[in-house]
Design a protein around this motif. Sequence first.
Motif, PDB file in Angstrom:
ATOM      1  N   GLY A   1      43.975  26.099  71.429  1.00 26.73           N
ATOM      2  CA  GLY A   1      44.139  25.852  70.004  1.00 26.73           C
ATOM      3  C   GLY A   1      45.089  24.705  69.739  1.00 26.73           C
ATOM      4  O   GLY A   1      45.856  24.297  70.615  1.00 26.73           O
ATOM      5  N   PRO A   2      45.067  24.182  68.524  1.00 26.69           N
ATOM      6  CA  PRO A   2      45.930  23.052  68.204  1.00 26.69           C
ATOM      7  C   PRO A   2      47.391  23.470  68.091  1.00 26.69           C
ATOM      8  O   PRO A   2      47.705  24.614  67.814  1.00 26.69           O
ATOM      9  N   MET A   3      48.265  22.508  68.316  1.00 22.90           N
ATOM     10  CA  MET A   3      49.705  22.730  68.195  1.00 22.90           C
ATOM     11  C   MET A   3      50.205  21.887  67.024  1.00 22.90           C
ATOM     12  O   MET A   3      50.097  20.668  67.055  1.00 22.90           O
ATOM     13  N   ASP A   4      50.758  22.531  65.998  1.00 19.16           N
ATOM     14  CA  ASP A   4      51.351  21.828  64.874  1.00 19.16           C
ATOM     15  C   ASP A   4      52.826  21.616  65.188  1.00 19.16           C
ATOM     16  O   ASP A   4      53.603  22.566  65.210  1.00 19.16           O
ATOM     17  N   LEU A   5      53.190  20.391  65.448  1.00 20.56           N
ATOM     18  CA  LEU A   5      54.533  20.063  65.916  1.00 20.56           C
ATOM     19  C   LEU A   5      55.340  19.406  64.810  1.00 20.56           C
ATOM     20  O   LEU A   5      54.804  18.711  63.952  1.00 20.56           O
ATOM     21  N   VAL A   6      56.669  19.621  64.863  1.00 20.83           N
ATOM     22  CA  VAL A   6      57.602  18.941  63.970  1.00 20.83           C
ATOM     23  C   VAL A   6      58.623  18.247  64.858  1.00 20.83           C
ATOM     24  O   VAL A   6      59.248  18.875  65.716  1.00 20.83           O
ATOM     25  N   ILE A   7      58.790  16.937  64.659  1.00 26.58           N
ATOM     26  CA  ILE A   7      59.727  16.149  65.461  1.00 26.58           C
ATOM     27  C   ILE A   7      60.903  15.767  64.563  1.00 26.58           C
ATOM     28  O   ILE A   7      60.715  15.148  63.515  1.00 26.58           O
ATOM     29  N   HIS A   8      62.108  16.170  64.986  1.00 29.21           N
ATOM     30  CA  HIS A   8      63.339  15.859  64.249  1.00 29.21           C
ATOM     31  C   HIS A   8      64.173  14.892  65.077  1.00 29.21           C
ATOM     32  O   HIS A   8      64.463  15.167  66.233  1.00 29.21           O
TER      33      HIS A   8
ATOM     34  N   ALA B   1      48.737  18.293  67.806  1.00 28.15           N
ATOM     35  CA  ALA B   1      48.257  17.940  69.144  1.00 28.15           C
ATOM     36  C   ALA B   1      47.166  18.940  69.530  1.00 28.15           C
ATOM     37  O   ALA B   1      47.315  20.141  69.298  1.00 28.15           O
ATOM     38  N   TYR B   2      46.100  18.438  70.115  1.00 29.34           N
ATOM     39  CA  TYR B   2      44.972  19.292  70.504  1.00 29.34           C
ATOM     40  C   TYR B   2      45.012  19.569  72.003  1.00 29.34           C
ATOM     41  O   TYR B   2      45.492  18.756  72.789  1.00 29.34           O
ATOM     42  N   THR B   3      44.465  20.719  72.388  1.00 27.31           N
ATOM     43  CA  THR B   3      44.547  21.143  73.786  1.00 27.31           C
ATOM     44  C   THR B   3      43.208  21.121  74.505  1.00 27.31           C
ATOM     45  O   THR B   3      43.079  21.738  75.549  1.00 27.31           O
ATOM     46  N   PHE B   4      42.207  20.427  73.987  1.00 27.68           N
ATOM     47  CA  PHE B   4      40.928  20.400  74.702  1.00 27.68           C
ATOM     48  C   PHE B   4      40.897  19.352  75.789  1.00 27.68           C
ATOM     49  O   PHE B   4      39.993  19.365  76.618  1.00 27.68           O
TER      50      PHE B   4
END
Length: 188
Positions: A110-117, A128-131
Amino acid sequence: MTTLTQSTPARQKTARSLSRLIAAVGAVALLTFSLSGWAGDKHAKKATSTSADETAKTTEGETPAAKADTVHITIQTVPPRKAQVKWGRKFIGPIPAPRALVVERPRDSGPMDLVIHATGFLPVHTRAYTFSDSRVAVKLTPPAEKNTLFGYREEPAPNPDAGAPAPASPAPASSAPAPAPSSEPPKP
């Protein structure tokens, strides 16, 4: 004595139709041969890669499918700065300044919804996708340049009344006093 046969318009039309038919058949034949050659090359490449996979199995003793069960997601910042990566509430890790952070995840999880600080920059939300193995390059924007971002809305000017209705003006005071209520019913 020779007789010359003159060509009639019907014969000319038939000759043109015949030449077009021959050209069309030739084009179809050329297309068929080129596609069969392409398909043959594709099968040849597949056979070559299959034999290479079998060689890898025998030399390493491990199947390539075991390596394909995970994907590597590479996260980096532009410009290179130290940053923190979060996935929801979970802290994934820091991004070292000149290098990238590499996260290993199960394939198709599944996709990862990331937050970069990053200090001194606006937080960036990305997915980011995991395929497959992927690389995510995040552009950091300082707060002074936030008006350059897509979807930026200028903050409205502060309003002192904040949208509250204006108070109603008091009723003018009359000089005559109001009559006192009486206990007697009115007379007809």
